[in-house]
Design a protein around this motif. Structure first.
Motif, PDB file in Angstrom:
ATOM      1  N   ASP A 171       0.805  -1.218   0.000  1.00 34.11           N
ATOM      2  CA  ASP A 171       0.000   0.000   0.000  1.00 34.11           C
ATOM      3  C   ASP A 171       0.844   1.276   0.000  1.00 34.11           C
ATOM      4  OD1 ASP A 171       0.778  -0.161   2.686  1.00 34.11           O
ATOM      5  OD2 ASP A 171      -1.194  -0.817   3.350  1.00 34.11           O
ATOM      6  N   TYR A 172       2.166   1.130   0.053  1.00 36.92           N
ATOM      7  CA  TYR A 172       3.045   2.281  -0.105  1.00 36.92           C
ATOM      8  C   TYR A 172       3.114   2.618  -1.588  1.00 36.92           C
ATOM      9  CZ  TYR A 172       7.111   5.310  -0.166  1.00 36.92           C
ATOM     10  OH  TYR A 172       7.957   6.389  -0.361  1.00 36.92           O
ATOM     11  N   LYS A 173       2.872   3.864  -1.933  1.00 37.62           N
ATOM     12  CA  LYS A 173       2.912   4.317  -3.329  1.00 37.62           C
ATOM     13  C   LYS A 173       4.187   5.121  -3.569  1.00 37.62           C
ATOM     14  CE  LYS A 173      -1.217   2.760  -4.150  1.00 37.62           C
ATOM     15  NZ  LYS A 173      -1.209   1.336  -4.161  1.00 37.62           N
ATOM     16  N   PRO A 174       5.084   4.640  -4.409  1.00 39.42           N
ATOM     17  CA  PRO A 174       6.329   5.361  -4.683  1.00 39.42           C
ATOM     18  C   PRO A 174       6.069   6.725  -5.322  1.00 39.42           C
ATOM     19  CG  PRO A 174       6.404   3.122  -5.560  1.00 39.42           C
ATOM     20  CD  PRO A 174       4.997   3.379  -5.138  1.00 39.42           C
ATOM     21  N   ASN A 175       6.868   7.696  -4.922  1.00 44.09           N
ATOM     22  CA  ASN A 175       6.777   9.049  -5.477  1.00 44.09           C
ATOM     23  C   ASN A 175       7.856   9.327  -6.510  1.00 44.09           C
ATOM     24  OD1 ASN A 175       4.610   9.994  -3.756  1.00 44.09           O
ATOM     25  ND2 ASN A 175       6.101   9.910  -2.092  1.00 44.09           N
ATOM     26  N   ASN A 176       8.912   8.520  -6.505  1.00 43.33           N
ATOM     27  CA  ASN A 176      10.083   8.809  -7.331  1.00 43.33           C
ATOM     28  C   ASN A 176      10.361   7.747  -8.382  1.00 43.33           C
ATOM     29  OD1 ASN A 176      10.996  11.167  -5.620  1.00 43.33           O
ATOM     30  ND2 ASN A 176      10.895   9.547  -4.096  1.00 43.33           N
ATOM     31  N   CYS A 177       9.488   6.769  -8.472  1.00 44.44           N
ATOM     32  CA  CYS A 177       9.704   5.637  -9.373  1.00 44.44           C
ATOM     33  C   CYS A 177       8.413   5.330 -10.137  1.00 44.44           C
ATOM     34  CB  CYS A 177      10.086   4.386  -8.575  1.00 44.44           C
ATOM     35  SG  CYS A 177      11.485   4.605  -7.450  1.00 44.44           S
ATOM     36  N   GLU A 178       8.583   4.871 -11.352  1.00 41.49           N
ATOM     37  CA  GLU A 178       7.428   4.362 -12.107  1.00 41.49           C
ATOM     38  C   GLU A 178       6.971   3.080 -11.419  1.00 41.49           C
ATOM     39  OE1 GLU A 178       6.650   2.425 -16.485  1.00 41.49           O
ATOM     40  OE2 GLU A 178       8.255   3.930 -16.293  1.00 41.49           O
ATOM     41  N   HIS A 179       5.673   2.849 -11.361  1.00 45.30           N
ATOM     42  CA  HIS A 179       5.203   1.658 -10.659  1.00 45.30           C
ATOM     43  C   HIS A 179       3.848   1.197 -11.174  1.00 45.30           C
ATOM     44  CE1 HIS A 179       2.335   3.977  -8.152  1.00 45.30           C
ATOM     45  NE2 HIS A 179       3.256   4.919  -8.260  1.00 45.30           N
ATOM     46  N   SER A 180       3.606  -0.086 -10.954  1.00 41.39           N
ATOM     47  CA  SER A 180       2.323  -0.709 -11.282  1.00 41.39           C
ATOM     48  C   SER A 180       2.128  -1.859 -10.310  1.00 41.39           C
ATOM     49  CB  SER A 180       2.340  -1.228 -12.720  1.00 41.39           C
ATOM     50  OG  SER A 180       1.110  -1.847 -13.028  1.00 41.39           O
ATOM     51  N   LYS A 181       0.882  -2.118  -9.946  1.00 43.64           N
ATOM     52  CA  LYS A 181       0.618  -3.240  -9.035  1.00 43.64           C
ATOM     53  C   LYS A 181       1.127  -4.541  -9.650  1.00 43.64           C
ATOM     54  CE  LYS A 181      -3.149  -2.940  -6.007  1.00 43.64           C
ATOM     55  NZ  LYS A 181      -2.331  -2.722  -4.906  1.00 43.64           N
ATOM     56  N   PHE A 182       0.799  -4.777 -10.908  1.00 47.83           N
ATOM     57  CA  PHE A 182       1.199  -6.009 -11.585  1.00 47.83           C
ATOM     58  C   PHE A 182       1.514  -5.719 -13.039  1.00 47.83           C
ATOM     59  CE2 PHE A 182      -1.678  -7.276  -8.153  1.00 47.83           C
ATOM     60  CZ  PHE A 182      -0.843  -8.129  -7.444  1.00 47.83           C
ATOM     61  N   PHE A 183       2.318  -6.583 -13.633  1.00 47.19           N
ATOM     62  CA  PHE A 183       2.615  -6.559 -15.063  1.00 47.19           C
ATOM     63  C   PHE A 183       2.289  -7.942 -15.602  1.00 47.19           C
ATOM     64  CE2 PHE A 183       5.707  -3.442 -13.382  1.00 47.19           C
ATOM     65  CZ  PHE A 183       5.399  -2.347 -14.180  1.00 47.19           C
ATOM     66  N   GLY A 184       1.903  -8.013 -16.860  1.00 43.83           N
ATOM     67  CA  GLY A 184       1.706  -9.296 -17.506  1.00 43.83           C
ATOM     68  C   GLY A 184       3.036 -10.026 -17.632  1.00 43.83           C
ATOM     69  N   HIS A 185       2.975 -11.335 -17.852  1.00 39.91           N
ATOM     70  CA  HIS A 185       4.191 -12.157 -17.913  1.00 39.91           C
ATOM     71  C   HIS A 185       5.163 -11.659 -18.985  1.00 39.91           C
ATOM     72  CE1 HIS A 185       6.689 -15.654 -17.350  1.00 39.91           C
ATOM     73  NE2 HIS A 185       6.690 -15.847 -18.658  1.00 39.91           N
ATOM     74  N   ASP A 186       4.682 -11.376 -20.183  1.00 35.57           N
ATOM     75  CA  ASP A 186       5.563 -10.918 -21.259  1.00 35.57           C
ATOM     76  C   ASP A 186       6.214  -9.581 -20.911  1.00 35.57           C
ATOM     77  OD1 ASP A 186       4.941 -13.190 -22.696  1.00 35.57           O
ATOM     78  OD2 ASP A 186       3.498 -12.182 -24.013  1.00 35.57           O
ATOM     79  N   GLU A 187       5.434  -8.686 -20.314  1.00 38.41           N
ATOM     80  CA  GLU A 187       5.982  -7.384 -19.928  1.00 38.41           C
ATOM     81  C   GLU A 187       7.025  -7.541 -18.824  1.00 38.41           C
ATOM     82  OE1 GLU A 187       4.402  -2.867 -18.985  1.00 38.41           O
ATOM     83  OE2 GLU A 187       2.971  -4.518 -18.924  1.00 38.41           O
ATOM     84  N   MET A 188       6.761  -8.438 -17.873  1.00 38.44           N
ATOM     85  CA  MET A 188       7.748  -8.709 -16.810  1.00 38.44           C
ATOM     86  C   MET A 188       9.053  -9.218 -17.417  1.00 38.44           C
ATOM     87  SD  MET A 188       6.879  -8.543 -13.379  1.00 38.44           S
ATOM     88  CE  MET A 188       7.598  -9.951 -12.563  1.00 38.44           C
ATOM     89  N   GLN A 189       8.933 -10.168 -18.338  1.00 38.84           N
ATOM     90  CA  GLN A 189      10.143 -10.710 -18.964  1.00 38.84           C
ATOM     91  C   GLN A 189      10.924  -9.611 -19.676  1.00 38.84           C
ATOM     92  OE1 GLN A 189       8.613 -14.092 -21.275  1.00 38.84           O
ATOM     93  NE2 GLN A 189       9.791 -15.407 -19.887  1.00 38.84           N
TER      94      GLN A 189
END
Length: 164
Positions: free
Chosen positions: A41-59
């Protein structure tokens, strides 16, 4: 780019995400940072972020990253090993209510000792120096980044070649 993943476990891993965000804020490194935050539940202020990425995007994020930082879940730190990258592993700990026990710490220690192909950060205060000294830290390791599947396939190919 530095890619950080905390996996899909339902307990937050705010400790890691907050530390990365602070290190980026304090300009410890110039890399862009992408964080998969999961159920934190901590939301970064200085970094791009997403709760989840799809498998291909993670790879793709793992392939594109200069450094991959993961929690201690095996599938998360095996992914960078598959593309010949040494991950920094920060195990989730029971003391911080990040997991039900310390199995991630126990497992990461065993892999680091036996395989010598991951960097384990047990104390979050050591994460900054580990990132800063990443190249020199990985040069000290002497483990193989080659997968067991690759070794098996080479061995099998040698046996077949010997038969003919």
């Amino acid at each position: 780019m530095i890619f950080v993943t905390v996996g899909t476990h339902e307990q937050p891993f705010n400790r890691l995400i907050k530390k990365i965000d602070e290190l980026k804020r304090d300009e410890l490194f110039g890399d862009d940072v992408v964080i998969q935050t999961g159920y934190s539940d901590y939301k970064p202020n200085n970094c791009e972020h997403s709760k989840f990425f799809g498998h291909d995007e993670m790879q793709q994020l793992v392939k594109d990253a200069r450094i991959v930082i993961t929690h201690g879940g095996p599938s998360s730190f095996i992914m960078p090993l598959q593309v010949q990258k040494v991950p920094i592993v920060v195990p989730r700990l029971k003391a911080f209510n990040e997991h039900v026990n310390n199995h991630q710490l126990d497992f990461a220690r065993q892999v680091a000792t036996r395989q010598k192909n991951i960097l384990v950060v047990e104390n979050i205060d050591n994460l900054g120096p580990t990132i800063h000294n990443y190249e020199s830290e990985i040069s000290k390791l002497n483990g193989s980044l080659e997968s067991n599947n690759s070794r098996f396939n080479k061995s099998l190919q040698n046996m077949v070649d010997d038969l003919f």
